[in-house]
Design a protein around this motif. Structure first.
Motif, PDB file in Angstrom:
ATOM      1  N   GLN A   9       0.828  -1.223   0.000  1.00 57.96           N
ATOM      2  CA  GLN A   9       0.000   0.000   0.000  1.00 57.96           C
ATOM      3  C   GLN A   9       0.855   1.263   0.000  1.00 57.96           C
ATOM      4  O   GLN A   9       2.043   1.234   0.336  1.00 57.96           O
ATOM      5  N   ASP A  24      -3.068   6.432   3.021  1.00 58.43           N
ATOM      6  CA  ASP A  24      -2.163   5.292   2.792  1.00 58.43           C
ATOM      7  C   ASP A  24      -0.691   5.709   2.834  1.00 58.43           C
ATOM      8  O   ASP A  24       0.196   4.904   2.552  1.00 58.43           O
ATOM      9  N   GLY A  27       1.899   6.835   9.035  1.00 61.06           N
ATOM     10  CA  GLY A  27       2.924   6.320   9.942  1.00 61.06           C
ATOM     11  C   GLY A  27       3.586   5.019   9.479  1.00 61.06           C
ATOM     12  O   GLY A  27       4.774   4.805   9.731  1.00 61.06           O
ATOM     13  N   LEU A  29       4.442   3.995   6.496  1.00 59.01           N
ATOM     14  CA  LEU A  29       5.534   4.199   5.535  1.00 59.01           C
ATOM     15  C   LEU A  29       6.755   4.788   6.228  1.00 59.01           C
ATOM     16  O   LEU A  29       7.898   4.423   5.930  1.00 59.01           O
ATOM     17  N   TYR A 122       1.065  -4.604   7.731  1.00 61.15           N
ATOM     18  CA  TYR A 122      -0.383  -4.468   7.545  1.00 61.15           C
ATOM     19  C   TYR A 122      -0.901  -5.801   6.976  1.00 61.15           C
ATOM     20  O   TYR A 122      -0.130  -6.633   6.523  1.00 61.15           O
ATOM     21  N   HIS A 145       0.409  -2.950  12.332  1.00 62.79           N
ATOM     22  CA  HIS A 145       0.227  -1.490  12.314  1.00 62.79           C
ATOM     23  C   HIS A 145      -1.173  -1.079  12.753  1.00 62.79           C
ATOM     24  O   HIS A 145      -1.338  -0.175  13.570  1.00 62.79           O
ATOM     25  N   ARG A 174      -9.806  -8.441   4.738  1.00 64.90           N
ATOM     26  CA  ARG A 174      -8.752  -7.955   5.632  1.00 64.90           C
ATOM     27  C   ARG A 174      -8.625  -8.832   6.875  1.00 64.90           C
ATOM     28  O   ARG A 174      -7.522  -9.204   7.277  1.00 64.90           O
TER      29      ARG A 174
HETATM   30  O1  F6P Z   1       0.328   4.618   6.755  1.00 68.81           O
HETATM   31  C1  F6P Z   1      -1.015   4.769   7.079  1.00 68.81           C
HETATM   32  C2  F6P Z   1      -1.338   4.100   8.389  1.00 68.81           C
HETATM   33  O2  F6P Z   1      -0.565   4.673   9.387  1.00 68.81           O
HETATM   34  C3  F6P Z   1      -1.124   2.603   8.222  1.00 68.81           C
HETATM   35  O3  F6P Z   1      -0.621   2.028   9.350  1.00 68.81           O
HETATM   36  C4  F6P Z   1      -2.433   2.075   7.885  1.00 68.81           C
HETATM   37  O4  F6P Z   1      -2.441   1.914   6.527  1.00 68.81           O
HETATM   38  C5  F6P Z   1      -3.374   3.149   8.290  1.00 68.81           C
HETATM   39  O5  F6P Z   1      -2.651   4.247   8.722  1.00 68.81           O
HETATM   40  C6  F6P Z   1      -4.413   2.771   9.259  1.00 68.81           C
HETATM   41  O6  F6P Z   1      -5.154   1.775   8.676  1.00 68.81           O
HETATM   42  P1  F6P Z   1      -6.678   1.504   8.849  1.00 68.81           P
HETATM   43  O7  F6P Z   1      -7.367   2.809   9.035  1.00 68.81           O
HETATM   44  O8  F6P Z   1      -7.051   0.837   7.560  1.00 68.81           O
HETATM   45  O9  F6P Z   1      -6.824   0.602  10.004  1.00 68.81           O
END
Ligand code: F6P
Length: 505
Positions: A9, A24, A27, A29, A122, A145, A174
């Motif tokens: 992603q 996307d 944090g 990345l 992820y 994450h 997911r």
């Molecule tokens: O990089 C973006 C992030 O910090 C990732 O950890 C993740 O892709 C997203 O935020 C949070 O993911 P979600 O809202 O899908 O749980």
């Protein structure tokens, strides 16, 4: 060692394009890049494997190879997955199975040099780790994450709205991907133990995939910050320019006689979960706070969001309209400023600017898996007043000592009280300013994170299956052949999410 990072992603490039401007590009990345670069500094060859995007709107990501300046042993490898254009992460699943993973395998087969180990990030990186391991036996670590079931909780998914939610977020895929990732990984890496391992992984939707109490396949490795960027002693290339920008925005938004006051700083995406509103309400309710400080919100990409509509519909409707209402109803104009900073170096410079005025950093999110932003701000010297619903509850604690003030984000009076405690007591400010920074230096730099990963990876390479259960979950048909008839059905998702919740209560 040769180490691969599976992160389909978002994307990576030498300019860190779009960081924090798009959901996307947040944090995760920052985490992947920094751990990869630090591992490379220890002499390892590191590949960040991501998706090739050939799209005029995202032109940074079209080349197959890229690298960071001065770090030749980190390769960014972009391989096709589905259509050429950018796709948000929720739409990647079938393309990973059909294209991305076969392309990764083919790439390394042609090179004749497979990584010794993969770190996966992820659920989408995780399922890629699962499938690559099943195909060629490369062990992988899983760093979630953010977990889907927790996001479902936050979005208040119900039996009524689940079809609509699943259609947009693909929670079924997911959660199945996450279950497989945590079940088949060599080790699951969490940022915190009490919060992430014992609360988040213990969500009933993951029951049967991993045993949070007895499984040895958990390692706590906290993320870190980059001292060369955020430390109070550092300087960004755009340091002076940023100071100038801040002065201009304060002149635009803040009453003249208030412009030298300390600031209460907020710096996160304009997303409902970040609860900027709670912070603005706290400021509105406290005369003490208004007397002692201005409220300054860094907004990433929106330069005057308190006065001008923004293009992001959710930010406008769910975040900004309610904030503007509180500002107007409480005559906060002239005491509050919101503006955009161009990049991470500018953010670091801004923290240093405001630390000179004895300011405070606030994070009032309803929930934060870890809470890296405050750790960065603390390294720059800002005392922290932050949400207790986060990994900060653990990361700011050492023995009986708490390096910051933890508050209930649902209670504006509690937020105000926490802020008042620091802003009204210069000695407390000074103590927290020094001690929080030292605490971050001691435990939360990327170097420490990378060393912890490397120690773990060495053990995994020596003995890949040491802790894996004898019986693994079978790979769901969708991840073997993602045809619509194999998809994770709503009934399966309901069974995982609701039935398991019921049986746990
Ligand atoms: O990089 C973006 C992030 O910090 C990732 O950890 C993740 O892709 C997203 O935020 C949070 O993911 P979600 O809202 O899908 O749980």
């Amino acid at each position: 060692m040769h180490i691969g990072f599976l992160n389909p992603q978002g994307n990576f490039d030498r300019h860190d394009s779009y960081w924090t401007e798009h959901p996307d590009f947040g944090g995760q990345l920052i985490y992947v890049k920094n751990v990869a670069v630090e591992m490379a500094k220890h002499g390892h060859n590191v590949d960040i494997i991501t998706r090739q995007i050939i799209d005029p709107e995202w032109s940074e990501f079209s080349e197959k190879f890229d690298h960071y300046p001065d770090t030749p042993n980190v390769r960014i490898i972009r391989l096709p997955a589905g259509p050429k254009e950018f796709l948000r992460k929720e739409l990647l699943w079938s393309h990973l199975v059909r294209d991305w993973i076969p392309n990764i395998l083919q790439f390394y087969q042609e090179e004749g040099n497979f990584p010794d180990v993969m770190t996966s990030h992820y659920g989408d990186g995780g399922i890629s780790g699962v499938l690559i391991e099943a195909e060629v036996g490369i062990p992988f670590t899983f760093t979630a994450h953010s977990l889907g079931a927790l996001k479902m909780d936050k979005l208040e998914v119900t039996p009524e709205n689940i079809p609509e939610m699943d259609e947009h977020y693909h929670f079924g895929r997911r959660i199945v991907a996450e279950r497989l990732s945590m079940n088949r990984s060599a080790v699951n890496i969490t940022s915190t133990t009490d919060q992430e391992r014992f609360k988040q992984y213990a969500h009933p939707a993951y029951r049967g995939a991993v045993d949070v109490k007895n499984d040895d396949r958990f390692a706590e490795i906290p993320p870190g910050v980059d001292p060369s960027l955020f430390d109070i002693e550092s300087r960004s290339p755009n340091e002076e320019e940023t100071y100038q920008l801040i002065q201009e925005r304060l002149a635009r938004d803040i009453e003249e006689e208030r412009r030298d006051l300390p600031a209460i700083i907020a710096a996160s995406r304009l997303a409902p979960k970040k609860n900027h509103l709670g912070l603005v309400q706290a400021f509105a309710e406290s005369e003490t706070l208004q007397e002692k400080a201005n409220l300054v919100i860094f907004t990433q990409g929106e330069d005057n969001p308190l006065r001008e509509p923004v293009s992001n519909h959710t930010a406008e409707k769910e975040v900004l309209i309610p904030i503007r209402e509180v500002v107007n109803n409480n005559n906060l104009g002239g005491k509050i400023s919101a503006f955009s900073l161009p990049d991470q170096p500018a953010l670091a410079a801004a923290y240093r600017f405001f630390v000179q005025r004895h300011s405070v950093f606030a994070l009032t999110s309803h929930h934060e898996p870890f809470g890296l932003g405050p750790i960065e701000a603390a390294l720059a010297g800002l005392p922290l007043v932050v949400t207790q619903n986060s990994g900060l509850r653990e990361s700011l604690r050492e023995g009986d000592e708490v390096y910051g003030i933890l508050i209930d984000p649902e209670n504006p009076a509690a937020i105000a009280q926490g802020l008042e405690e620091v802003l009204s007591d210069p000695q407390r400010w000074e103590r927290l300013h020094k001690a929080c920074r030292q605490h971050v230096w001691n435990y939360y730099t990327w170097k420490t994170t990378a060393i912890d990963y490397l120690n773990l990876i060495e053990e995994i390479v020596a003995s890949p299956n040491a802790c894996r259960p004898d019986e693994l979950l079978p790979i769901h048909p969708y991840f073997r052949d993602p045809r619509p008839e194999n998809d994770v059905s709503l009934d399966e998702l309901k069974e995982l999410y609701f039935q398991s919740s019921l049986s746990s209560s």
